[in-house]
Write an enzyme that holds these catalytic residues in place. Structure first.
Site, PDB file in Angstrom:
ATOM      1  N   CYS A  64       0.650  -0.534   7.123  1.00 30.78           N
ATOM      2  CA  CYS A  64       0.425  -1.170   5.195  1.00 30.78           C
ATOM      3  C   CYS A  64      -1.052  -0.994   4.886  1.00 30.78           C
ATOM      4  CB  CYS A  64       0.491  -2.415   5.390  1.00 30.78           C
ATOM      5  SG  CYS A  64      -0.679  -3.422   6.968  1.00 30.78           S
ATOM      6  N   HIS A 118      -1.912  -8.059   7.419  1.00 28.80           N
ATOM      7  CA  HIS A 118      -0.667  -6.540   5.810  1.00 28.80           C
ATOM      8  C   HIS A 118      -1.641  -7.277   4.779  1.00 28.80           C
ATOM      9  CE1 HIS A 118       2.669  -5.288   4.701  1.00 28.80           C
ATOM     10  NE2 HIS A 118       2.809  -5.663   3.803  1.00 28.80           N
ATOM     11  N   HIS A 130       3.342  -1.639  -0.986  1.00 26.61           N
ATOM     12  CA  HIS A 130       3.309  -1.778   0.371  1.00 26.61           C
ATOM     13  C   HIS A 130       4.548  -0.914   1.368  1.00 26.61           C
ATOM     14  CE1 HIS A 130       5.332  -5.103   1.653  1.00 26.61           C
ATOM     15  NE2 HIS A 130       6.065  -5.256  -0.451  1.00 26.61           N
TER      16      HIS A 130
END
Length: 222
Positions: A64, A118, A130
């Site tokens: 990510c 994240h 993402h």
């Protein structure tokens, strides 16, 4: 026998270490000198569907924070490598103020603790791109999906405004112009200082007419 086993283990460790050390860490290539929504959109279109791999940051695999690191580095905007460190950069904005290119940071653990692990890039229409560890690829998701909506920790804006980019370009152009002028002046000064002065003439300076006549008369006396 034990000594041989230790030697084999030692050689194996050396082999693993040298193999890891020989692999050069990939550094993203700067493709755009100034960050912009258009440049970011082009980069994200090329990363869509790429494979997920932990600790990877391109060009074919990402985690990510590796995706955000790669995407912004391609625009000459360098971020820290980890999501939690990236979340400490830029201007904090609310979920209702999101603009294209803003970063959205999440805590995706089962037990929400408000600690970033994240990150995704907002791409408009309440969606963000993402690298998903569960889907094992780069995807686009909705921020209204309950799983993500409840886990948003903070949103950050790192993309400069168009006016700021224009000012930077103008300042850079003015700087280049000043440097050109300075270089030209220094060249002229150097040429002037290196031009040799005219040498003194070795020919005799002619005397005025009366002095020439007087000199000739004096010579005739002898």
């Amino acid at each position: 026998m034990k000594a041989l086993f230790k030697i084999c283990c030692y050689l194996l460790l050396v082999l693993i270490f040298t193999s890891c050390a020989s692999k050069k860490r990939y550094k993203p290539v700067v493709k755009y000198q100034q960050p912009s929504g258009k440049a970011l959109k082009t980069t994200l279109s090329r990363t869509d569907g790429k494979s997920y791999r932990y600790a990877a940051h391109g060009p074919n695999r990402f985690d990510c924070s590796g995706l955000t690191y790669y995407s912004f580095a391609s625009m000459n905007l360098w971020l820290p490598r980890k999501a939690i460190d990236q979340s400490k950069r830029g201007k904090t904005v609310s979920i209702n103020e999101l603009q294209y290119g803003d970063l959205i940071f999440f805590d995706t653990r089962k037990s929400y603790r408000g600690k970033v692990n994240h990150v995704g890039i907002y791409v408009g229409n309440d969606k963000f791109t993402h690298a998903s560890s569960s889907k094992r690829r780069v995807i686009t998701s909705s921020i209204h999906k309950p799983f993500y909506r409840k886990r948003i920790v903070v949103c950050k804006r790192l993309m400069p405004k168009k006016a700021e980019v224009k000012t930077q370009q103008q300042n850079l152009a003015a700087f280049d112009q000043n440097q050109t002028i300075i270089a030209a002046v220094e060249t002229v000064q150097k040429e002037e200082s290196s031009t040799p002065e005219p040498l003194a003439s070795t020919e005799p300076i002619p005397l005025p007419y009366r002095e020439q006549v007087a000199e000739q008369k004096s010579e005739n006396l002898f």
